[in-house]
Enzyme design. Structure first.
Site, PDB file in Angstrom:
ATOM      1  CG  ASP A   8      -2.086  -0.835   1.076  1.00 16.63           C
ATOM      2  OD1 ASP A   8      -2.216  -1.751   0.222  1.00 16.63           O
ATOM      3  OD2 ASP A   8      -2.932  -1.157   2.168  1.00 16.63           O
ATOM      4  CG  ASP A 128     -13.113  -2.422   0.403  1.00 13.77           C
ATOM      5  OD1 ASP A 128     -12.325  -3.584  -0.497  1.00 13.77           O
ATOM      6  OD2 ASP A 128     -12.974  -1.603  -0.665  1.00 13.77           O
TER       7      ASP A 128
END
Length: 242
Positions: A8, A128
């Site tokens: 990330d 998500d």
């Protein structure tokens, strides 16, 4: 099952978050390319990369970092801030193997449909969920849409790959949400990639038992609770004592 180690990116650096909270970001590695090379050396074939700044800015911010990661020889999938056909085209035309569309799946499903029409299996959708409801905008907003409902909509427009994250599990090393992953895998024909909560080899075995397409590992690799080489062996079906 395919294992995808995760990187990330925030402010150009490799970081990890807890439950998607940007305030918890902490640096976990020095250099994205060096990290990708280490994953390749351990036997990975793919890498999962997220533009955390892009997810908030609603446009790509760290694209140069992702393109640099291609030098590792790994297949790269990228998500975060990809909101237009031009964004998708930019990445795919420069060698990125798969692009993940997130918030646009909720707000502009027609763009997902057009992307799939043009690029087929190079398109994935990231779903998500927070308590089963789909979150967006870098997880800063939660909708009233159920994750199964959105997954079925995406299946109908031709999506073949879904990356599913239970936000409550993300970065917590408490194990993936096997129940929701099983529900999702049963509800749609798409290839499901599990994300969030994976801590150890037992978790990899549990995900294999669900017959999922893939699993993303992040914090467990950086914190040392999971060895990537061992995880890949287990994911490929080799018996390993856990």
């Amino acid at each position: 099952m395919i294992l995808l180690p995760a990187i990330d990116i925030k402010d150009g650096e490799c970081v990890r978050l807890r439950q998607g909270d940007y305030d918890t970001a902490h640096k976990v590695a020095q250099d994205p390319l060096v990290t990708a090379l280490s994953f390749a050396k351990s036997g990975a074939k793919w890498i999962h990369m997220v533009d955390l700044d892009g997810a908030k800015a609603k446009q790509p911010v760290n694209s140069e970092v992702f393109l640099k990661a291609l030098e590792s020889g790994l297949k790269v999938e990228v998500g975060g801030g990809i909101r237009t056909l031009a964004d998708v085209e930019y990445y795919l035309s420069r060698g990125i193997s798969r692009v993940i569309l997130g918030s646009v799946a909720l707000y502009d499903p027609s763009l997902v449909q057009e992307s799939v029409k043009r690029w087929g299996e190079k398109i994935a959708v990231g779903i998500d969920a927070r308590e089963g409801k789909v979150a967006a905008e870098g997880w800063t907003k939660t909708s009233k849409v159920d994750f199964i409902e959105l997954s079925k909509q995406m299946e109908q427009v031709g999506v073949k790959f879904i990356v599913f994250t239970d936000i409550a599990k993300d970065g917590m090393l408490t194990g993936p949400n096997l129940e929701q992953l099983h529900q999702l895998n049963q509800a749609v024909s798409c290839h499901i990639i599990a994300s969030g909560g994976i801590a150890n080899l037992q978790n990899i075995q549990d995900l294999c038992a669900l017959e999922l397409y893939g699993a993303i590992c992040g914090k467990s690799l950086y914190s040392g609770t999971l060895n990537l080489e061992d995880a890949i062996r287990v994911a490929q079906g080799e018996k390993q004592h856990v």
